[in-house]
Each structure stands twice: as structure tokens, then as C-alpha cells.
Design an enzyme around this catalytic site. Structure first.
Site, PDB file in Angstrom:
ATOM      1  N   GLU A   8      -3.800  62.490  44.453  1.00  0.00           N
ATOM      2  CA  GLU A   8      -3.592  62.629  45.842  1.00  0.00           C
ATOM      3  C   GLU A   8      -4.721  62.451  46.590  1.00  0.00           C
ATOM      4  O   GLU A   8      -5.758  63.211  46.419  1.00  0.00           O
ATOM      5  CB  GLU A   8      -2.875  64.122  46.068  1.00  0.00           C
ATOM      6  N   ASP A 128      12.244  67.343  47.501  1.00  0.00           N
ATOM      7  CA  ASP A 128      11.347  68.941  47.306  1.00  0.00           C
ATOM      8  C   ASP A 128      12.201  69.924  47.626  1.00  0.00           C
ATOM      9  O   ASP A 128      12.931  70.045  48.483  1.00  0.00           O
ATOM     10  CB  ASP A 128      10.164  68.657  48.101  1.00  0.00           C
TER      11      ASP A 128
END
Length: 247
Positions: A8, A128
Site C-alpha cells: 500500500e 468492503d
């Protein structure tokens, strides 16, 4: 099962976020490009990159992401801020193996379906989940969709897979997270990639036997050296089938 070592990126650095909060990143003092090369050297067949700046519409990591794609030596699954056909196609042209689309799929389902039609098996849907509902805008917005209803809307799209994150269990409760993700995996024909569930090597062994779980993203645990990538890859391999001995 495919292990996706994960980076990330935020402001050119490797980070890990707690529940998606950019104001509290854990910064890893590693070189992103060399880390990507190390993933390939360890035997990974894919890796995953999320560009956190791109989620906010910024392009400051573009050069770094391009370098990672060139240097990795393995296909890169790329997520972060894909809200237009032009951006999707630009990164596919730059060599991204797959593109991950999250928030835009909730706002414009036809966009995801169109991208999957034009780029079959190169588009991944990110789902998500928090308290039984799909979250958007980087985990900040609570939608009205249940994950089961949401994924069924894309059943006919030629997706490469669906990344599922149980936000509620992302930090605290591995077993609960596996339960939510495995329940969703049973509701779709698309292969499911689990995110946020792997903290120790035993988590890989558990996921490996869940039907329709095709892979797992592993980021923080690798960078913290809680898991050795080569060992994780070995655990994820299918078990050898017994063979009969013939005289």
C-alpha cells in the site's frame, strides 16, 4: 490458492492503514521497488498494489507504480482511484495485470460491467464489508447494499475475481473475518480473494480449505516479518493427491 504479497503506497512510501485511516499510517522503511523484486524472487506469481494517493484523485505515485510494474517481474494487481475508462485503460496499457474497482462500482454498476466486458479477466471488484453492509469511499461511507445482494448484481460480468474485506474484523478477529468472507464466497460464481484475514501462517492454512477462496492479500504481516513469504507460498500450494501404486 494464490498468495498476493501486497504493498500500500502513500506519498511514495509503503504504509499500512488501520481501518482505512490515512491519518494514522504505519510507515514501513523499505524500498517499494526492491520489495516488489523480493516478492518475485521468493516465488510469488502475483502481487497487489494499492495507491492510496490515487484514492484521493492524486497522481503523485504514478511514476513509482509504473516502476514497480516494470521491475516486479510478476503480474501486478492494481487498485486505487479507478473512476474512468481512460484511467483503467491507461494502466492496463502500462502493464498492470489486473485493475481493482471499488467505490465506482457502487456509484455506477454499468461502468464495472463495461470495463469487465472490454477487459475480461482483468477487472476485479473490491467489496468492503462493515456490520453487514458494503462500504465505499475508502471505508468512509456506509451504503444500503448488503454484500450478498451487491455481488449478485455482477454475476454475469466476466470478472477476474472479487476482493472481500471484513472491515469490522480487519484488526481484531481473524476467525470472524474468515466466516464473513467464506459466507460471501458461497454466494458468487466468481473466485474470491480474501483481504485482512492473514496475520500468521495458520490463517493461510485455514483459508486454503474454504470453498471458492482463490487467494489472499498479505501486506502488514509480511512487512512486519510475522510471516515468511516463501513459507506462505508453500502452505498455499494444493495438497498432493494420493496415488495408487501399481505392480
Amino acid at each position: 490458492m494464490i498468495v498476493y504479497p501486497t504493498l500500500e503506497l502513500h506519498d511514495g512510501k509503503c504504509v499500512s492503514l488501520t481501518r482505512g485511516r490515512l491519518d494514522e499510517p504505519v510507515i514501513w522503511h523499505v524500498d517499494p521497488v526492491e520489495t516488489a523484486r523480493g516478492f518475485a524472487a521468493a516465488g510469488a506469481t502475483w502481487m497487489h498494489v494499492t495507491d492510496m494517493n490515487a484514492l484521493a484523485g492524486e497522481d503523485g505515485n504514478d511514476e513509482l507504480v509504473s516502476e514497480i510494474i516494470r521491475a516486479a517481474g510478476i503480474p501486478v494487481q492494481l487498485g486505487g482511484g479507478f473512476r474512468s475508462r481512460e484511467r483503467v485503460e491507461r494502466w492496463i496499457d502500462k502493464g498492470a495485470g489486473r485493475i481493482v474497482i471499488g467505490t465506482m462500482a457502487a456509484h455506477d454498476p454499468d461502468f464495472l460491467a463495461e470495463m469487465a466486458k472490454w477487459h475480461p479477466d482483468q477487472i476485479v471488484l473490491a467489496v468492503d464489508v462493515f456490520q453487514g453492509h458494503v462500504m465505499t469511499e475508502g471505508w468512509r461511507t456506509h451504503s444500503a447494499f448488503t454484500p450478498e445482494t451487491y455481488i449478485k448484481a455482477f454475476d454475469t460480468a466476466p470478472l477476474a475475481g472479487i476482493i472481500v474485506t471484513d472491515i469490522d474484523a480487519d484488526i481484531q478477529d481473524t476467525e470472524g473475518s474468515i466466516g464473513v468472507i467464506s459466507g460471501i464466497a458461497a454466494q458468487t460464481r466468481h473466485p474470491v480473494i480474501a483481504r485482512g484475514t492473514v496475520r500468521v501462517k495458520d490463517d493461510i492454512a485455514r483459508l486454503k480449505y474454504v470453498p471458492n477462496i482463490s487467494g489472499a492479500l498479505i501486506g502488514r504481516a509480511l512487512l512486519a516479518k510475522d510471516i515468511d513469504l516463501q513459507e506462505a507460498l508453500a502452505i498455499a500450494q494444493p495438497d498432493a493427491e494420493p496415488t495408487a501404486e501399481f505392480q
